[in-house]
Scaffold this motif. Structure first.
Motif, PDB file in Angstrom:
ATOM      1  N   ALA A 155       0.829  -1.206   0.000  1.00  0.00           N
ATOM      2  CA  ALA A 155       0.000   0.000   0.000  1.00  0.00           C
ATOM      3  C   ALA A 155       0.864   1.257   0.000  1.00  0.00           C
ATOM      4  O   ALA A 155       0.591   2.220  -0.721  1.00  0.00           O
ATOM      5  CB  ALA A 155      -0.936  -0.008   1.216  1.00  0.00           C
ATOM      6  N   VAL A 156       1.933   1.248   0.800  1.00  0.00           N
ATOM      7  CA  VAL A 156       2.831   2.414   0.854  1.00  0.00           C
ATOM      8  C   VAL A 156       3.625   2.528  -0.447  1.00  0.00           C
ATOM      9  O   VAL A 156       3.808   3.628  -0.970  1.00  0.00           O
ATOM     10  CB  VAL A 156       3.782   2.309   2.063  1.00  0.00           C
ATOM     11  CG1 VAL A 156       4.767   3.483   2.067  1.00  0.00           C
ATOM     12  CG2 VAL A 156       2.993   2.298   3.363  1.00  0.00           C
ATOM     13  N   ALA A 157       4.082   1.396  -0.983  1.00  0.00           N
ATOM     14  CA  ALA A 157       4.867   1.425  -2.211  1.00  0.00           C
ATOM     15  C   ALA A 157       4.070   1.999  -3.369  1.00  0.00           C
ATOM     16  O   ALA A 157       4.585   2.767  -4.186  1.00  0.00           O
ATOM     17  CB  ALA A 157       5.360   0.022  -2.552  1.00  0.00           C
ATOM     18  N   VAL A 158       2.786   1.637  -3.455  1.00  0.00           N
ATOM     19  CA  VAL A 158       1.935   2.144  -4.542  1.00  0.00           C
ATOM     20  C   VAL A 158       1.699   3.635  -4.392  1.00  0.00           C
ATOM     21  O   VAL A 158       1.761   4.401  -5.361  1.00  0.00           O
ATOM     22  CB  VAL A 158       0.597   1.384  -4.574  1.00  0.00           C
ATOM     23  CG1 VAL A 158      -0.384   2.065  -5.524  1.00  0.00           C
ATOM     24  CG2 VAL A 158       0.811  -0.066  -4.987  1.00  0.00           C
ATOM     25  N   ALA A 159       1.444   4.075  -3.158  1.00  0.00           N
ATOM     26  CA  ALA A 159       1.121   5.485  -2.921  1.00  0.00           C
ATOM     27  C   ALA A 159       2.366   6.359  -2.777  1.00  0.00           C
ATOM     28  O   ALA A 159       2.309   7.564  -3.019  1.00  0.00           O
ATOM     29  CB  ALA A 159       0.254   5.608  -1.669  1.00  0.00           C
ATOM     30  N   GLY A 160       3.484   5.766  -2.351  1.00  0.00           N
ATOM     31  CA  GLY A 160       4.682   6.546  -2.084  1.00  0.00           C
ATOM     32  C   GLY A 160       4.750   7.016  -0.657  1.00  0.00           C
ATOM     33  O   GLY A 160       5.793   6.986  -0.020  1.00  0.00           O
ATOM     34  N   SER A 161       3.605   7.465  -0.131  1.00  0.00           N
ATOM     35  CA  SER A 161       3.541   7.944   1.246  1.00  0.00           C
ATOM     36  C   SER A 161       2.095   7.913   1.718  1.00  0.00           C
ATOM     37  O   SER A 161       1.182   8.278   0.960  1.00  0.00           O
ATOM     38  CB  SER A 161       4.104   9.364   1.355  1.00  0.00           C
ATOM     39  OG  SER A 161       3.933   9.890   2.655  1.00  0.00           O
ATOM     40  N   LYS A 162       1.885   7.470   2.953  1.00  0.00           N
ATOM     41  CA  LYS A 162       0.554   7.451   3.548  1.00  0.00           C
ATOM     42  C   LYS A 162       0.691   7.655   5.048  1.00  0.00           C
ATOM     43  O   LYS A 162       1.713   7.305   5.654  1.00  0.00           O
ATOM     44  CB  LYS A 162      -0.159   6.115   3.284  1.00  0.00           C
ATOM     45  CG  LYS A 162      -0.898   6.023   1.950  1.00  0.00           C
ATOM     46  CD  LYS A 162      -1.646   4.712   1.836  1.00  0.00           C
ATOM     47  CE  LYS A 162      -2.529   4.681   0.583  1.00  0.00           C
ATOM     48  NZ  LYS A 162      -3.710   5.541   0.734  1.00  0.00           N
ATOM     49  N   SER A 163      -0.353   8.182   5.667  1.00  0.00           N
ATOM     50  CA  SER A 163      -0.360   8.308   7.125  1.00  0.00           C
ATOM     51  C   SER A 163      -0.790   6.984   7.734  1.00  0.00           C
ATOM     52  O   SER A 163      -1.424   6.146   7.073  1.00  0.00           O
ATOM     53  CB  SER A 163      -1.319   9.410   7.563  1.00  0.00           C
ATOM     54  OG  SER A 163      -2.668   9.017   7.319  1.00  0.00           O
ATOM     55  N   VAL A 164      -0.451   6.795   9.005  1.00  0.00           N
ATOM     56  CA  VAL A 164      -0.864   5.577   9.704  1.00  0.00           C
ATOM     57  C   VAL A 164      -2.384   5.486   9.726  1.00  0.00           C
ATOM     58  O   VAL A 164      -2.961   4.411   9.568  1.00  0.00           O
ATOM     59  CB  VAL A 164      -0.288   5.553  11.131  1.00  0.00           C
ATOM     60  CG1 VAL A 164      -0.917   4.428  11.951  1.00  0.00           C
ATOM     61  CG2 VAL A 164       1.223   5.406  11.099  1.00  0.00           C
ATOM     62  N   GLY A 165      -3.046   6.639   9.885  1.00  0.00           N
ATOM     63  CA  GLY A 165      -4.506   6.644   9.880  1.00  0.00           C
ATOM     64  C   GLY A 165      -5.076   6.171   8.556  1.00  0.00           C
ATOM     65  O   GLY A 165      -6.048   5.393   8.523  1.00  0.00           O
ATOM     66  N   GLU A 166      -4.488   6.628   7.462  1.00  0.00           N
ATOM     67  CA  GLU A 166      -4.956   6.203   6.135  1.00  0.00           C
ATOM     68  C   GLU A 166      -4.743   4.714   5.922  1.00  0.00           C
ATOM     69  O   GLU A 166      -5.593   4.012   5.359  1.00  0.00           O
ATOM     70  CB  GLU A 166      -4.232   7.007   5.060  1.00  0.00           C
ATOM     71  CG  GLU A 166      -4.629   8.471   5.010  1.00  0.00           C
ATOM     72  CD  GLU A 166      -3.724   9.306   4.109  1.00  0.00           C
ATOM     73  OE1 GLU A 166      -4.192  10.351   3.612  1.00  0.00           O
ATOM     74  OE2 GLU A 166      -2.544   8.903   3.896  1.00  0.00           O
TER      75      GLU A 166
END
Length: 281
Positions: free
Chosen positions: A37-48
């Motif tokens: 999920a992080v690799a696809v988005a590049g960056s995400k919050s823990v909440g997301e």
């Protein structure tokens, strides 16, 4: 290969320990999903991430910390929010680790040395074009050799194929197959990168013709300063995939629905062979 040669190819203990730590971290399915999920988005919050995966925030935070400990992700606190970003080195380091463990990156000969003694490979000559185009047509007819639906003209092939990298194989006094390399780009930085093709006539398959052609192709490329050979093969063409793997080509990726062939979307496997550092400059 001798046992000593095999032992020399073992991973260094330090690398093995590092890779084991990476794989152990990913033994938890939730971490695999988080990393993807992080690799696809590049960056995400823990909440997301918590919302996306449908898990509790404490569970998400625990697994994110485990991913950060081995260096897969980086954590950045912004007020009360923790953002999770992918470590760019992970995008190449993790696939490299898998390839190293599976032996894909181990030293290999250019090709098996048990070449058929009755197959002769020589440079393509002017009188060979009729046979070359006939064999090309036979490949097209299989439906699994090329996206081409008609044989290119001699002029088109001559303008595309690199001089000095056009070969034919003779067997029983006939042209049994051909191989050629084409420049992938006009940019100077890609001068040593070529795309390769190998075709064997219907009547000469499974007789070592392809192996002999590919052996000549890669040894000539090494001598002539081509540092990368690449090719795209339909996944259904298992014989060609096996042939190229035996010659030191490795699978770079799977290109899904890359182009249409006779109105149907087709996938290809992208392979490449890198010249050994010991090869001539």
């Amino acid at each position: 290969m001798t046992s000593t040669a095999r032992e020399a190819e073992l991973l260094p203990a330090e690398d093995a320990a590092t890779y084991a730590e990476w794989f152990a971290c990913l033994a938890e399915p939730t971490r695999v999903r988080l990393l993807q999920a992080v690799a696809v988005a590049g960056s995400k919050s823990v909440g997301e991430l918590t919302e996306q995966l449908g898990i509790s925030q404490s569970t998400c935070s625990h697994h994110v910390r485990k991913l950060a400990e081995v260096g897969f992700v980086a954590l950045n606190k912004q007020g009360t929010t923790t953002r999770v970003s992918i470590n760019p080195a992970c995008c190449t380091g993790l696939p490299h680790a898998a390839d190293a463990v599976m032996g894909v990156l181990a030293p290999r000969p250019c090709c098996p040395d048990n070449l058929a003694c009755d197959v002769t490979v020589r440079p393509l000559e002017a009188g060979d074009w009729s046979a070359v185009r006939r064999i090309y047509a036979e490949g097209i007819a299989t439906g699994n050799a090329t996206f081409e639906t008609e044989v290119p003209t001699r002029r088109a092939l001559e303008s595309k194929w690199l001089p000095g990298h056009r070969w034919v194989a003779e067997l029983e006094g006939e042209i049994a197959g051909w191989a050629a390399a084409s420049q992938v780009s006009n940019r100077t930085c890609y001068a040593g990168v070529a795309e390769t093709s190998v075709y064997v006539g219907d009547a000469f398959r499974e007789r070592g013709v392809g192996k002999a052609l590919l052996h000549k192709q890669v040894t000539a490329a090494d001598t002539d300063g081509l540092w990368t050979l690449q090719t795209s093969i339909f996944p259904e063409n298992r014989a060609s995939l096996a042939l190229h793997h035996s010659a030191g080509f490795r699978t770079v990726g799977f290109r899904e629905r890359i182009a249409k062939h006779r109105g149907i979307w087709r996938d290809t496997v992208l392979l490449e062979r890198r010249r050994s550092v010991e090869s001539p400059e």
